[in-house]
Design a protein around this motif. Structure first.
Motif, PDB file in Angstrom:
ATOM      1  N   GLY B  23      -6.148 -10.624   9.014  1.00 39.96           N
ATOM      2  CA  GLY B  23      -6.111 -11.521  10.164  1.00 39.96           C
ATOM      3  C   GLY B  23      -5.572 -12.902   9.838  1.00 39.96           C
ATOM      4  N   LEU B  24      -5.142 -13.118   8.605  1.00 39.91           N
ATOM      5  CA  LEU B  24      -4.657 -14.435   8.197  1.00 39.91           C
ATOM      6  C   LEU B  24      -3.172 -14.381   7.881  1.00 39.91           C
ATOM      7  N   PRO B  25      -2.472 -15.488   8.059  1.00 38.71           N
ATOM      8  CA  PRO B  25      -1.048 -15.515   7.716  1.00 38.71           C
ATOM      9  C   PRO B  25      -0.827 -15.507   6.204  1.00 38.71           C
ATOM     10  N   VAL B  26       0.243 -14.875   5.820  1.00 38.95           N
ATOM     11  CA  VAL B  26       0.690 -14.902   4.422  1.00 38.95           C
ATOM     12  C   VAL B  26       2.144 -15.361   4.435  1.00 38.95           C
ATOM     13  N   ARG B  27       2.448 -16.419   3.720  1.00 41.08           N
ATOM     14  CA  ARG B  27       3.803 -16.961   3.722  1.00 41.08           C
ATOM     15  C   ARG B  27       4.679 -16.234   2.723  1.00 41.08           C
ATOM     16  N   ALA B  31       8.689 -18.256  -4.504  1.00 46.05           N
ATOM     17  CA  ALA B  31       7.952 -18.357  -5.759  1.00 46.05           C
ATOM     18  C   ALA B  31       7.005 -17.180  -5.864  1.00 46.05           C
ATOM     19  N   ALA B  32       6.716 -16.802  -7.091  1.00 49.17           N
ATOM     20  CA  ALA B  32       5.815 -15.672  -7.318  1.00 49.17           C
ATOM     21  C   ALA B  32       4.420 -16.131  -7.688  1.00 49.17           C
ATOM     22  N   SER B  33       4.246 -17.435  -7.810  1.00 45.79           N
ATOM     23  CA  SER B  33       2.991 -17.945  -8.359  1.00 45.79           C
ATOM     24  C   SER B  33       1.949 -18.236  -7.289  1.00 45.79           C
ATOM     25  N   SER B  34       2.243 -17.898  -6.047  1.00 51.09           N
ATOM     26  CA  SER B  34       1.317 -18.214  -4.968  1.00 51.09           C
ATOM     27  C   SER B  34       1.076 -16.974  -4.119  1.00 51.09           C
ATOM     28  N   ASP B  35      -0.144 -16.860  -3.595  1.00 55.01           N
ATOM     29  CA  ASP B  35      -0.419 -15.749  -2.693  1.00 55.01           C
ATOM     30  C   ASP B  35       0.072 -16.049  -1.280  1.00 55.01           C
ATOM     31  N   GLN B  39      -1.417 -22.435   4.196  1.00 55.13           N
ATOM     32  CA  GLN B  39      -0.438 -22.716   5.234  1.00 55.13           C
ATOM     33  C   GLN B  39       0.056 -24.154   5.193  1.00 55.13           C
ATOM     34  N   ALA B  40      -0.713 -25.016   4.562  1.00 56.64           N
ATOM     35  CA  ALA B  40      -0.292 -26.417   4.467  1.00 56.64           C
ATOM     36  C   ALA B  40       0.738 -26.610   3.361  1.00 56.64           C
ATOM     37  N   ASP B  41       0.843 -25.629   2.484  1.00 57.36           N
ATOM     38  CA  ASP B  41       1.767 -25.736   1.358  1.00 57.36           C
ATOM     39  C   ASP B  41       3.152 -25.287   1.810  1.00 57.36           C
ATOM     40  N   THR B  42       4.039 -26.229   1.985  1.00 58.44           N
ATOM     41  CA  THR B  42       5.394 -25.899   2.435  1.00 58.44           C
ATOM     42  C   THR B  42       6.388 -25.950   1.287  1.00 58.44           C
ATOM     43  N   SER B  43       5.875 -25.942   0.078  1.00 59.66           N
ATOM     44  CA  SER B  43       6.774 -25.960  -1.077  1.00 59.66           C
ATOM     45  C   SER B  43       7.426 -24.597  -1.255  1.00 59.66           C
ATOM     46  N   ASP B  44       8.475 -24.565  -2.019  1.00 61.13           N
ATOM     47  CA  ASP B  44       9.204 -23.341  -2.342  1.00 61.13           C
ATOM     48  C   ASP B  44       9.668 -22.565  -1.107  1.00 61.13           C
ATOM     49  N   PRO B  45      10.309 -23.236  -0.172  1.00 56.63           N
ATOM     50  CA  PRO B  45      10.816 -22.497   0.983  1.00 56.63           C
ATOM     51  C   PRO B  45      11.967 -21.579   0.581  1.00 56.63           C
ATOM     52  N   VAL B  46      12.177 -20.544   1.365  1.00 58.02           N
ATOM     53  CA  VAL B  46      13.304 -19.644   1.128  1.00 58.02           C
ATOM     54  C   VAL B  46      14.588 -20.400   1.447  1.00 58.02           C
ATOM     55  N   VAL B  47      15.548 -20.309   0.565  1.00 59.74           N
ATOM     56  CA  VAL B  47      16.784 -21.088   0.708  1.00 59.74           C
ATOM     57  C   VAL B  47      17.778 -20.335   1.593  1.00 59.74           C
ATOM     58  N   ILE B  48      18.368 -21.053   2.542  1.00 61.11           N
ATOM     59  CA  ILE B  48      19.441 -20.458   3.344  1.00 61.11           C
ATOM     60  C   ILE B  48      20.714 -20.473   2.520  1.00 61.11           C
ATOM     61  N   PRO B  49      21.322 -19.325   2.338  1.00 58.11           N
ATOM     62  CA  PRO B  49      22.478 -19.256   1.423  1.00 58.11           C
ATOM     63  C   PRO B  49      23.734 -19.853   2.046  1.00 58.11           C
ATOM     64  N   GLY B 182      13.318 -23.810   8.880  1.00 61.04           N
ATOM     65  CA  GLY B 182      12.006 -24.162   9.409  1.00 61.04           C
ATOM     66  C   GLY B 182      11.008 -23.022   9.296  1.00 61.04           C
ATOM     67  N   GLU B 183       9.774 -23.388   9.556  1.00 62.52           N
ATOM     68  CA  GLU B 183       8.704 -22.404   9.475  1.00 62.52           C
ATOM     69  C   GLU B 183       8.818 -21.434  10.642  1.00 62.52           C
ATOM     70  N   GLN B 184       8.659 -20.193  10.353  1.00 64.23           N
ATOM     71  CA  GLN B 184       8.775 -19.168  11.387  1.00 64.23           C
ATOM     72  C   GLN B 184       7.408 -18.918  12.030  1.00 64.23           C
ATOM     73  N   THR B 185       7.458 -18.379  13.224  1.00 70.80           N
ATOM     74  CA  THR B 185       6.196 -18.066  13.913  1.00 70.80           C
ATOM     75  C   THR B 185       5.501 -16.892  13.227  1.00 70.80           C
ATOM     76  N   ASP B 186       4.212 -16.820  13.413  1.00 70.04           N
ATOM     77  CA  ASP B 186       3.449 -15.737  12.787  1.00 70.04           C
ATOM     78  C   ASP B 186       3.842 -14.387  13.376  1.00 70.04           C
ATOM     79  N   GLU B 187       3.987 -13.423  12.513  1.00 70.20           N
ATOM     80  CA  GLU B 187       4.153 -12.031  12.937  1.00 70.20           C
ATOM     81  C   GLU B 187       2.979 -11.236  12.386  1.00 70.20           C
TER      82      GLU B 187
END
Lengths: 229, 196
Positions: B23-27, B31-35, B39-49, B182-187
């Motif tokens: 029932g919780l979001p997973v980003r 990075a592989a070092s985070s589960d 949700q407040a951690d916006t570091s290591d975003p996926v890079v748009i190529p 940007g951050e995507q909506t929850d799915e």
């Protein structure tokens, strides 16, 4: 602390062809009889029976497991000669979200996804065009943001909100009730028609003859379909 | 009678197992070092190529049978609503690892830590540095939208009679050059299991 399981409201009872029966929980001790241990080839009927308040206490004492007393209907399935019974409790997590319509106050379970033979039925509406609709008053919400914009306006002449919406004449809003011009309509606000209340897990019981289509029964005792495991 | 079951994200070396994410979001991040639960951690975003595709680091998500009194847990299935509303670009998708035959879920013993080339994560199905459990398959990944309530994904059909983890599904975001930042909506991904 969360239980990490969905408390059950039903217990199974297997009835043999000689008339004897094995309940899932011993009525005296609350201890569980495992389904895998019953003599399946001798079973004539497999049924789901609602757990009574007394049994809830017994099961809590005997197994330390929380169940939910209820008065749901009994469901029994005949097992043909030569067949064995099957029973499963299917947990779906999260299966859907309770939603609340802020127009009419109705709350209901919204099941995700395309049409599902099990979950999508009256009371568990599928969405259309990625929008959800209140099952009571048909107000519409967006599936993603659940927000609909609505213009609110107030007629200053009679100092009250008026319905229907103001007509427009030469680009100017006019109260249809009193004819007052320049009705302020710029108080645009975002209005949540349908909002998510809570994610929840959901239980479906499956009973019937093994290797055939099983009857699906939801937590509220409603038969919601048939399907293979 | 009742197994206590939670949903876990496996990540990092080892792997490390997250707390319950039911029932919780997973980003999905870079990075592989985070589960991915913060949700407040916006570091290591996926890079748009700038060209081609970029990928998030893949994540393993499984059921953990933590205990309880049960005879058997099996038939773990996964599905989404059939429409992922993310703006990942023209060819962008939310991918899930798939096998040509049998369960699509990855056994715990075949866990593979996601890695990247310094800019993007490695694709699940790429021959070199991809996920070894999937990258030799004819179809090693599929659009997760292929798995919906009318066509659920068989994650684990094996019988679990003790407290252990089930096979897990492996997900990854694939991003095209015209993705929106940007951050995507929850799915929501749904998981079901049967129990006796």
């Amino acid at each position: 602390m969360a239980l990490n399981y969905t408390p059950r409201g039903y217990m199974w009872i297997a009835t043999y062809r000689n008339g004897q029966a094995v309940p899932q929980f011993d009525p005296l001790t609350g201890k569980e009889n495992k389904f895998k241990n019953i003599e399946k080839s001798d079973v004539e009927r497999i049924g789901l029976f609602p757990i009574s308040p007394t049994m809830t206490v017994k099961i809590l004492e005997g197994e330390g497991v929380l169940t939910v007393p209820n008065e749901n209907p009994i469901h029994e399935v005949l097992i043909p000669q030569g067949k064995e019974p099957d029973f499963w409790a299917r947990t779906i997590c999260p299966s859907g979200q309770f939603h609340e319509c802020l127009e009419c106050g109705y709350k209901w379970l919204f099941a995700f996804g395309k049409e599902d033979p099990v979950l999508t039925r009256k009371g568990y509406p599928k969405h259309r065009d990625h929008k959800i609709y209140c099952v009571s008053c048909a107000s519409e919400g967006k599936n993603t943001e659940l927000i609909r914009e609505r213009r609110k306006w107030r007629c200053p002449k009679v100092d009250e909100h008026r319905n229907p919406a103001p007509i427009r004449r030469y680009g100017v809003a006019v109260c249809p009730g009193c004819g007052y011009h320049n009705v302020p309509t710029d108080t645009k606000e975002e209005h949540r028609i349908v909002q998510k209340v809570v994610d929840m897990s959901y239980l479906v019981y499956l009973i019937g003859p093994k290797d055939e289509k099983l009857t699906y029964i939801n937590e509220w005792g409603e038969v919601i379909g048939k399907g293979v495991v | 009678m009742v197994a206590t079951v939670t949903v876990r994200v496996n990540y990092g070396a080892g792997p490390t197992e997250s707390a319950d994410v039911n029932g919780l979001p997973v980003r999905l991040i870079n990075a592989a070092s985070s589960d991915g639960r913060d949700q407040a951690d916006t570091s290591d975003p996926v890079v748009i190529p700038g060209a081609g595709f970029g990928y998030s680091f893949y994540k393993h998500i499984c059921l953990s049978i933590d205990g309880g009194a049960f005879s058997q847990v099996d038939n773990v299935q996964m599905w989404c609503d059939g429409t992922i509303g993310w703006t990942l670009g023209t060819g962008g998708l939310l991918l899930v690892g798939t096998r040509d035959a049998g369960d699509h879920g990855c056994p715990e013993a075949s866990y593979d830590q996601a890695q990247g080339d310094g800019t993007y994560g490695y694709a699940i199905d790429v021959a070199v540095n991809g996920h070894p459990y999937y990258n030799a398959q004819t179809i090693g990944v599929q659009d997760i939208e292929n798995f919906h309530s009318g066509a659920k994904m068989a994650v684990d059909t094996g019988a679990h009679t003790i407290a252990e983890n089930t096979k897990g599904f492996v997900v990854q975001a694939k991003v095209d050059t015209d993705a929106t930042q940007g951050e995507q909506t929850d799915e929501t991904i749904q998981i079901s299991y049967d129990e006796q």
